[in-house]
Motif scaffolding. Structure first.
Motif, PDB file in Angstrom:
ATOM      1  N   MET A  81       0.785  -1.249  -0.046  1.00 24.04           N
ATOM      2  CA  MET A  81       0.082  -0.092  -0.091  1.00 24.04           C
ATOM      3  C   MET A  81       0.745   1.412   0.024  1.00 24.04           C
ATOM      4  N   ASP A  82       2.110   1.191   0.721  1.00 25.17           N
ATOM      5  CA  ASP A  82       2.808   2.354   0.862  1.00 25.17           C
ATOM      6  C   ASP A  82       3.385   2.645  -0.417  1.00 25.17           C
ATOM      7  N   ASP A  83       3.871   1.782  -1.298  1.00 26.07           N
ATOM      8  CA  ASP A  83       4.630   1.698  -2.554  1.00 26.07           C
ATOM      9  C   ASP A  83       3.280   2.137  -3.497  1.00 26.07           C
ATOM     10  N   PHE A  84       2.206   1.627  -3.485  1.00 24.17           N
ATOM     11  CA  PHE A  84       1.213   1.948  -4.320  1.00 24.17           C
ATOM     12  C   PHE A  84       0.903   3.432  -4.036  1.00 24.17           C
ATOM     13  N   ILE A  85       1.009   4.096  -2.932  1.00 22.66           N
ATOM     14  CA  ILE A  85       0.419   5.384  -2.659  1.00 22.66           C
ATOM     15  C   ILE A  85       1.600   6.436  -3.051  1.00 22.66           C
ATOM     16  N   ASN A  86       2.925   5.941  -3.140  1.00 20.08           N
ATOM     17  CA  ASN A  86       3.989   6.834  -3.507  1.00 20.08           C
ATOM     18  C   ASN A  86       3.999   6.950  -5.017  1.00 20.08           C
ATOM     19  N   LYS A  87       3.547   5.717  -5.741  1.00 15.63           N
ATOM     20  CA  LYS A  87       3.345   5.725  -7.071  1.00 15.63           C
ATOM     21  C   LYS A  87       2.208   6.806  -7.480  1.00 15.63           C
ATOM     22  N   GLN A 120       1.174   9.255  -5.986  1.00 16.21           N
ATOM     23  CA  GLN A 120       1.388  10.564  -5.463  1.00 16.21           C
ATOM     24  C   GLN A 120       2.427  11.290  -6.620  1.00 16.21           C
ATOM     25  N   GLU A 121       3.339  10.201  -7.255  1.00 14.33           N
ATOM     26  CA  GLU A 121       4.038  10.772  -8.359  1.00 14.33           C
ATOM     27  C   GLU A 121       3.322  11.056  -9.562  1.00 14.33           C
ATOM     28  N   GLU A 122       2.393  10.071  -9.824  1.00 10.52           N
ATOM     29  CA  GLU A 122       1.492  10.271 -10.994  1.00 10.52           C
ATOM     30  C   GLU A 122       0.765  11.551 -10.924  1.00 10.52           C
ATOM     31  N   ALA A 123      -0.075  11.812  -9.761  1.00 10.71           N
ATOM     32  CA  ALA A 123      -0.657  13.126  -9.516  1.00 10.71           C
ATOM     33  C   ALA A 123       0.086  14.382  -9.704  1.00 10.71           C
ATOM     34  N   VAL A 124       1.252  14.284  -9.191  1.00 10.20           N
ATOM     35  CA  VAL A 124       2.363  15.423  -9.540  1.00 10.20           C
ATOM     36  C   VAL A 124       2.729  15.627 -11.059  1.00 10.20           C
ATOM     37  N   GLU A 125       3.028  14.507 -11.532  1.00  5.60           N
ATOM     38  CA  GLU A 125       3.206  14.460 -12.988  1.00  5.60           C
ATOM     39  C   GLU A 125       1.732  15.190 -13.889  1.00  5.60           C
ATOM     40  N   ASN A 126       0.669  14.519 -13.427  1.00  4.37           N
ATOM     41  CA  ASN A 126      -0.536  15.022 -14.067  1.00  4.37           C
ATOM     42  C   ASN A 126      -0.762  16.658 -13.693  1.00  4.37           C
TER      43      ASN A 126
END
Length: 68
Positions: free
Chosen positions: A19-25, A27-33
């Motif tokens: 879950m921690d890994d998924f949340i980090n990914k 978040q990275e996707e949200a920043v890129e978007n």
């Protein structure tokens, strides 16, 4: 009983790690978007300005269409 509790803790820790890994990914996707949205907004403003300039400089003839 202790082995069962230990297995449950291991299972929970594994789930938390995924879950921690998924949340980090995510978040990275949200920043890129968000970056892409900002770029697209800026491009949209530039294009809107160009359209405005073209429409102000465009002459529209005051005549009837050919089907009249």
């Amino acid at each position: 009983m202790d082995k069962e509790i230990e297995n449950r803790f291991i299972e929970l820790e594994t789930k938390i790690a995924y879950m921690d890994d998924f949340i980090n990914k995510l978040q990275e996707e949200a920043v890129e978007n968000q970056k892409m949205i900002q770029i697209l907004r800026e491009e949209n403003q530039v294009l809107a300005g160009r359209i405005q300039d073209l429409s102000e400089n465009m002459e529209i003839p005051n005549r009837r269409p050919p089907h009249y």
